[in-house]
Structure formats: structure tokens, C-alpha cells
Design an enzyme around this catalytic site. Structure first.
Site, PDB file in Angstrom:
ATOM      1  N   ASN A 199       0.795  -1.238   0.000  1.00 16.27           N
ATOM      2  CA  ASN A 199       0.000   0.000   0.000  1.00 16.27           C
ATOM      3  C   ASN A 199       0.827   1.289   0.000  1.00 16.27           C
ATOM      4  O   ASN A 199       0.373   2.308  -0.513  1.00 16.27           O
ATOM      5  CB  ASN A 199      -1.040  -0.015   1.124  1.00 16.27           C
ATOM      6  CG  ASN A 199      -0.450  -0.128   2.502  1.00 16.27           C
ATOM      7  OD1 ASN A 199       0.702  -0.526   2.655  1.00 16.27           O
ATOM      8  ND2 ASN A 199      -1.223   0.209   3.503  1.00 16.27           N
ATOM      9  N   GLU A 221       5.446  -4.229  11.767  1.00 14.72           N
ATOM     10  CA  GLU A 221       4.310  -3.302  11.750  1.00 14.72           C
ATOM     11  C   GLU A 221       3.211  -4.010  10.993  1.00 14.72           C
ATOM     12  O   GLU A 221       3.278  -4.148   9.769  1.00 14.72           O
ATOM     13  CB  GLU A 221       4.705  -1.987  11.062  1.00 14.72           C
ATOM     14  CG  GLU A 221       5.771  -1.196  11.796  1.00 14.72           C
ATOM     15  CD  GLU A 221       5.313  -0.626  13.124  1.00 14.72           C
ATOM     16  OE1 GLU A 221       4.083  -0.583  13.374  1.00 14.72           O
ATOM     17  OE2 GLU A 221       6.172  -0.249  13.938  1.00 14.72           O
ATOM     18  N   CYS A 268      -3.110   0.942   6.833  1.00 12.00           N
ATOM     19  CA  CYS A 268      -3.091   0.246   8.127  1.00 12.00           C
ATOM     20  C   CYS A 268      -3.808   1.075   9.163  1.00 12.00           C
ATOM     21  O   CYS A 268      -4.475   0.542  10.044  1.00 12.00           O
ATOM     22  CB  CYS A 268      -1.655  -0.036   8.551  1.00 12.00           C
ATOM     23  SG  CYS A 268      -0.611   1.412   8.601  1.00 12.00           S
TER      24      CYS A 268
HETATM   25  P1  NAP Z   1       1.355  -8.985   3.179  1.00 14.84           P
HETATM   26  O1  NAP Z   1       0.569  -9.847   2.301  1.00 14.84           O
HETATM   27  O2  NAP Z   1       1.648  -9.435   4.563  1.00 14.84           O
HETATM   28  O3  NAP Z   1       2.733  -8.693   2.395  1.00 14.84           O
HETATM   29  C1  NAP Z   1       3.696  -7.839   2.947  1.00 14.84           C
HETATM   30  C2  NAP Z   1       5.046  -8.163   2.343  1.00 14.84           C
HETATM   31  O4  NAP Z   1       5.448  -9.479   2.738  1.00 14.84           O
HETATM   32  C3  NAP Z   1       5.072  -8.170   0.813  1.00 14.84           C
HETATM   33  O5  NAP Z   1       6.293  -7.620   0.394  1.00 14.84           O
HETATM   34  C4  NAP Z   1       5.028  -9.663   0.485  1.00 14.84           C
HETATM   35  O6  NAP Z   1       5.583  -9.976  -0.769  1.00 14.84           O
HETATM   36  C5  NAP Z   1       5.889 -10.212   1.598  1.00 14.84           C
HETATM   37  N1  NAP Z   1       5.741 -11.639   1.865  1.00 14.84           N
HETATM   38  C6  NAP Z   1       4.724 -12.472   1.554  1.00 14.84           C
HETATM   39  N2  NAP Z   1       4.987 -13.714   2.011  1.00 14.84           N
HETATM   40  C7  NAP Z   1       6.189 -13.670   2.622  1.00 14.84           C
HETATM   41  C8  NAP Z   1       7.003 -14.622   3.304  1.00 14.84           C
HETATM   42  N3  NAP Z   1       6.643 -15.870   3.459  1.00 14.84           N
HETATM   43  N4  NAP Z   1       8.172 -14.205   3.811  1.00 14.84           N
HETATM   44  C9  NAP Z   1       8.577 -12.933   3.678  1.00 14.84           C
HETATM   45  N5  NAP Z   1       7.853 -11.981   3.046  1.00 14.84           N
HETATM   46  C10 NAP Z   1       6.670 -12.349   2.534  1.00 14.84           C
HETATM   47  O7  NAP Z   1       0.661  -7.542   3.329  1.00 14.84           O
HETATM   48  P2  NAP Z   1       0.082  -6.609   2.170  1.00 14.84           P
HETATM   49  O8  NAP Z   1      -1.159  -7.223   1.632  1.00 14.84           O
HETATM   50  O9  NAP Z   1       1.164  -6.219   1.230  1.00 14.84           O
HETATM   51  O10 NAP Z   1      -0.287  -5.303   3.004  1.00 14.84           O
HETATM   52  C11 NAP Z   1      -1.481  -5.177   3.705  1.00 14.84           C
HETATM   53  C12 NAP Z   1      -1.289  -5.421   5.177  1.00 14.84           C
HETATM   54  O11 NAP Z   1      -0.229  -4.603   5.671  1.00 14.84           O
HETATM   55  C13 NAP Z   1      -2.499  -5.027   6.003  1.00 14.84           C
HETATM   56  O12 NAP Z   1      -2.743  -5.988   7.001  1.00 14.84           O
HETATM   57  C14 NAP Z   1      -2.086  -3.703   6.632  1.00 14.84           C
HETATM   58  O13 NAP Z   1      -2.780  -3.381   7.810  1.00 14.84           O
HETATM   59  C15 NAP Z   1      -0.636  -3.932   6.845  1.00 14.84           C
HETATM   60  N6  NAP Z   1       0.087  -2.679   6.972  1.00 14.84           N
HETATM   61  C16 NAP Z   1       0.589  -2.343   8.195  1.00 14.84           C
HETATM   62  C17 NAP Z   1       1.248  -1.134   8.365  1.00 14.84           C
HETATM   63  C18 NAP Z   1       1.809  -0.763   9.712  1.00 14.84           C
HETATM   64  O14 NAP Z   1       2.719   0.054   9.735  1.00 14.84           O
HETATM   65  N7  NAP Z   1       1.320  -1.316  10.813  1.00 14.84           N
HETATM   66  C19 NAP Z   1       1.407  -0.270   7.284  1.00 14.84           C
HETATM   67  C20 NAP Z   1       0.883  -0.639   6.044  1.00 14.84           C
HETATM   68  C21 NAP Z   1       0.235  -1.849   5.900  1.00 14.84           C
HETATM   69  P3  NAP Z   1       4.633 -10.324  -2.021  1.00 14.84           P
HETATM   70  O15 NAP Z   1       3.916  -9.074  -2.361  1.00 14.84           O
HETATM   71  O16 NAP Z   1       5.584 -10.769  -3.052  1.00 14.84           O
HETATM   72  O17 NAP Z   1       3.697 -11.408  -1.557  1.00 14.84           O
END
Ligand code: NAP
Length: 496
Positions: free
Chosen positions: A169, A264, A298
Site C-alpha cells: 500500500n 508493523e 493500516c
Molecule cells: P502482506 O501480504 O503481509 O505482504 C507484505 C510483504 O510481505 C510483501 O512484500 C510480500 O511480498 C511479503 N511476503 C509475503 N509472504 C512472505 C514470506 N513468506 N516471507 C517474507 N515476506 C513475505 O501484506 P500486504 O497485503 O502487502 O499489506 C497489507 C497489510 O499490511 C495489512 O494488514 C495492513 O494493515 C498492513 N500494513 C501495516 C502497516 C503498519 O505500519 N502497521 C502499514 C501498512 C500496511 P509479495 O507481495 O511478493 O507477496
């Protein structure tokens, strides 16, 4: 256009290269990963599917480069970061264009993300020069039983290789929020960008390349997280992981070794509205907080907990504002744009259908075309509905009517998340007491939750993460304390 002008060398044919040893390379695997444009739902870009061998090489060079970088004077590290920030801002247009096409972020917000990222890098350089130049001096005789015979000097030293994994995002901003602190503190950095957002990240990394950072200090390996993620996060050369994303972070925490982790993760930020609140202010903040970037933040407002006596009036005000939101493609700068993927849209639809079946009041009719979901306010949501607890990451906002402040606090604290929350009231005493009772990393008073400004501390409790971000906290987290103790002979010289 992506991969043109100064960015020409980062693409080969129609596949973007990965960055290793200070060079743009093709993976010998010959495999690539497609990035689907959320708006057209057609392949937009391709990136290399890096293999374990390439990860090993990147780690090896990151380790070597870090040793030299740690000895590079702090002011020189800062100078290079300022240079990278300026180059990034200069090239904001093509990078923002990638964000529009990869993650369907509205055009203006995409530019804002890149500019904010440049500012973040510069701030890291400035903050690093201040806080890393300082240490502590302790004398032994303040602890019982000790003479004044030991002087302890402490300073902050880098951890080594930092692995950065940002989410889709804010791919550029959340990547540099890890890169800037890691590099100023004397670490090397390996970036694994999210697949949706990878091309914007590769362009951003090229700005660091153009700034002239040493070879191997920063690298970027692309590929699906589900395929190379475990290999990266469990790699023995990694000394710190800074991750932002969803539940994946919890799995990584269990698998990673004995290294510092900054996680995070998700949120279900509650907005508690008291009877005396300025309802026009609340309505504007609910729109901004709940529907900006189609709720894919988030810190989006993800549940409104409003006192029954003012709920009807508030819902009417929010409804009127929802009616004015523009819905359409990111290129047209619409307020509501397609969500990132078809699976995400299907998940959101599942939450909507569950709420419908269990009797929520729909303030608008549900409408979806492809990945584009029209904004929807759900009133009279009950605790047995999934939307009361789950993070939709889409333009759907539940309203729960409460009869006491305690009920609102209870709902907020019963969530497995604890990222941020907000309270709307004119009574600052009440606001402070509620803030104290809310189990979240941050509470905003009279404004929607937000991650910035980027130098503020930012952290989640419970399933929302571990560690604290914000520029200063990240720099501190990416260093450790090193002590040197000077042992003096006894007896000491006599005075006089
Ligand atoms: P996600 O599916 O958890 O993916 C995050 C990152 O992890 C991506 O770069 C993804 O790569 C990678 N990834 C996937 N599987 C992995 C593995 N087994 N090992 C290591 N890395 C792996 O999250 P998202 O859909 O991108 O983002 C949405 C989520 O992020 C929401 O839950 C949101 O609340 C949270 N978020 C939190 C914050 C905060 O600061 N608290 C800020 C922004 C977003 P790929 O894309 O290649 O799968």
C-alpha cells in the site's frame, strides 16, 4: 514512462532487472513474475523471479559492503542520503506513475508518496547525524561497592545486514522508512519489495544507485514473497528484519532467528465518538480516515463506535459526504479506486455479504465492478458480524452504536489488533482517560488515525506488531550499544 530516461538500464526487454553488487541484473532462472494492474486486471509489468543463489550472493556482498560502510564518516553517509533524496524527488513523476499502475493509488497521492519519501530520507540523514554522534559516559562509583576506577564509554554501532520487506500500500514510503534509518546507522540493506509495487521500488532503488552508494550496500531482490520469503527471512546473514504487512509478519517472527525484529502489522482502528463531539469534524475525519486510498491503509478508521444519542445525526452527515466521493480509475484522481487484487475484492465482498445476512443497515447499495468497490457505510453493525472485527482493507466502514463509553473501550480492547484509535469529544479530561484505557500504540484526539508525520513514534500492540517505528526509533532499533570500559589503577592520585 517506467524504465525510460535515466531508468533505462533497469529494464531488459519487458522484464525489470533486480539490483545486486551495484548492478542491474537478469536472473539466470529466466523466470519472471507478472504484476497485474488492479484497474485493467491485465499484466502491466514483469520483474525477475530471483532464486536462492541470487539471494546468497546479495547477502554475501551486503556483509562485505557493510564493514566498509560502518567506517565511513557519518557526515559522508548523510551526504549520500541527501543526494538520493534529491534524485528521488527529481524523478517523482515516473515513480508515481508506477504506483498508479501497480497499486491503483490516485495520481496525486502517488506523487505525494514519493515526495514524502524523499523528505523522510533527508530527515533520517539529519537525525542520524545528531543522535549517532552522541554516546554516554558512566563512572563506576555510582553503583554500591564500587570505587571511581572504571569509566564506561558507550556508543551506537550498526547491526550488520538489515532485511526490509514493505507492503503493497505504501511500497516506496515504507521501503525508505527502513532504508534511510538502516543506511545512516551504518548497516547494509537488502530490500524485498512487495510484488504489487515492485517496479516503483526498483525505480526508487535506482535513485540510490545514481547517488553513488558503494556496491553491494543496497540490493533489491524481486519475486513472490511466498516463494523466496522464507529463504530471505531465515537467512543466516540477516541481522535484523524490518517488516510491514499483514499476518505474514507473525509467521516470520516465529521463524526468524535471534535477531531484532520490527513488525508493523494490521490494524482495526476504532473511532470512538462521544455525545459532545463536533459531528461535522467527526464526519470529515471518518471520510478521510475510512475512505482515503479506498481504505487500504493500516491506520484507516476501520470501525466507528458512536454514542446512540448522536449516531443517527452522524450517520446522515457521513452518508452525505460518501455521496460526494468520486469512484473510478486512479489516473483520474478518483477518491475511490480499484482495490489491489481480485482476491482482496472477493475478501471484502465476503465481509459485506456476512453483514447483509446478519442484518446490518446498508447506507448505500453494494456495488462492485471488477476490483472497483463503491464506498459503503454499514450502520447497526453487531458484534457477531465479521466486519466488526476483521480488517477489510477496502472502502467498507462499519458503524456500531454504543450506549456507554465503557462499551466503546471494551470493543476496542477486545480486538486482537492494537495499532491506533481515535476519540472525538470536546472534553479533554474524558479524552485523556479514554486514551489511557485504550490498548493501542497511538491514540489520536479529535483527528483520524495516521502514520505520519514520519518522525513521530509509530507502533502497534498485540497482533499489530512489535517494536516502534518513526525515524528516531528506527535508527535506534537498527543499532546496538557498544561499551568500552577504561579500568584505572588504584590508588588514584591524591588531591591538593
Ligand atoms: P502482506 O501480504 O503481509 O505482504 C507484505 C510483504 O510481505 C510483501 O512484500 C510480500 O511480498 C511479503 N511476503 C509475503 N509472504 C512472505 C514470506 N513468506 N516471507 C517474507 N515476506 C513475505 O501484506 P500486504 O497485503 O502487502 O499489506 C497489507 C497489510 O499490511 C495489512 O494488514 C495492513 O494493515 C498492513 N500494513 C501495516 C502497516 C503498519 O505500519 N502497521 C502499514 C501498512 C500496511 P509479495 O507481495 O511478493 O507477496
Amino acid at each position: 514512462m517506467a524504465g525510460s530516461g535515466v531508468f533505462e538500464e533497469i529494464i531488459d526487454g519487458d522484464v525489470f532487472k533486480y539490483y545486486s553488487e551495484g548492478e542491474w541484473k537478469k536472473s539466470p532462472s529466466g523466470k519472471s513474475v507478472s504484476i497485474i494492474n488492479p484497474t485493467t486486471r491485465k499484466p502491466q509489468y514483469k520483474v525477475q523471479a530471483c532464486t536462492q543463489q541470487e539471494v546468497n550472493k546479495v547477502m554475501e556482498t551486503a556483509k562485505i559492503a557493510q564493514k566498509q560502510w560502518a567506517k565511513t564518516p557519518l557526515w559522508k553517509r548523510a551526504e549520500l542520503l541527501h543526494k538520493a533524496a534529491a534524485i528521488l524527488k527529481e524523478h517523482k513523476a515516473p515513480i508515481a506513475d508506477c504506483l498508479v499502475k501497480e497499486i491503483a493509488k490516485p495520481a496525486k497521492d502517488s506523487v505525494t508518496e514519493v515526495v514524502r519519501s524523499g523528505d523522510l530520507i533527508s530527515y533520517c540523514a539529519e537525525e542520524g547525524v545528531r543522535i549517532l554522534g552522541e554516546g554516554k559516559f558512566l563512572v563506576s562509583d555510582s553503583f554500591p561497592g564500587n570505587e571511581r576506577t572504571k569509566y564506561c564509554l558507550t556508543s551506537k554501532v550498526p547491526l550488520g545486514v538489515v532485511l526490509a520487506i514493505p507492503p503493497f500500500n505504501y511500497p516506496v514510503n515504507l521501503a525508505v522508512s527502513k532504508i534511510g534509518p538502516a543506511l545512516i546507522a551504518g548497516n547494509s540493506l537488502v530490500l524485498k519489495p512487495p510484488t504489487q509495487g515492485a517496479v516503483a521500488c526498483l525505480h526508487m532503488v535506482h535513485c540510490f544507485h545514481l547517488a553513488g552508494f558503494p556496491k553491494g550496500l543496497i540490493s533489491c531482490v524481486t519475486g513472490k514473497g511466498s516463494e523466496i520469503g522464507d529463504f530471505l527471512t531465515m537467512h543466516p546473514s540477516v541481522n535484523c528484519i524490518s517488516f510491514t504487512g499483514g499476518d505474514t509478519g507473525m509467521a516470520i517472527s516465529k521463524k526468524a532467528g535471534m535477531i531484532p525484529l520490527q513488525m508493523e502489522l494490521g490494524g482495526k482502528d476504532a473511532c470512538i465518538v462521544l455525545e459532545d463531539a463536533d459531528l461535522d469534524l467527526v464526519a470529515s475525519n471518518i471520510i478521510k480516515g475510512g475512505f482515503s486510498y479506498s481504505g487500504q491503509r493500516c491506520t484507516a478508521v476501520k470501525v466507528v463506535l458512536v454514542m446512540e444519542s448522536v449516531a443517527g445525526t452522524l450517520v446522515e452527515k457521513v452518508k452525505a459526504k460518501v455521496a460526494k466521493l468520486t469512484v473510478g480509475p486512479p489516473e483520474d484522481d478518483c477518491d475511490i479506486t480499484p482495490v489491489v487484487s481480485e482476491s482482496s475484492a472477493n475478501f471484502i465482498e465476503g465481509l459485506v455479504m456476512d453483514a447483509k445476512q446478519k442484518g446490518a443497515t446498508f447506507c448505500q447499495s453494494y456495488k462492485r465492478e471488477g476490483n472497483l468497490i463503491w464506498p459503503l457505510l454499514l450502520d447497526n453493525v453487531q458484534p457477531d458480524m465479521r466486519i466488526a472485527w476483521e480488517e477489510p482493507f477496502g472502502p467498507i466502514l462499519p458503524v456500531i452504536r454504543i450506549t456507554s463509553v465503557e462499551e466503546g473501550i471494551h470493543h476496542c480492547n477486545a480486538s486482537n489488533f492494537g495499532l491506533q484509535g481515535c476519540i472525538f469529544t470536546r472534553d479533554i479530561n474524558k479524552a485523556m482517560l479514554i486514551s489511557d484505557a485504550m490498548e493501542t500504540g497511538t491514540v489520536q484526539i479529535n483527528s483520524a488515525p495516521a502514520r505520519g508525520p514520519d518522525h513521530f513514534p509509530f507502533q502497534g500492540l498485540k497482533d499489530s506488531g512489535i517494536g516502534s517505528q518513526g525515524i528516531t526509533n528506527s535508527i535506534n532499533m537498527m543499532t546496538k550499544i557498544k561499551s568500552t570500559v577504561i579500568n584505572l589503577p588504584t590508588p588514584s592520585y591524591t588531591m591538593g
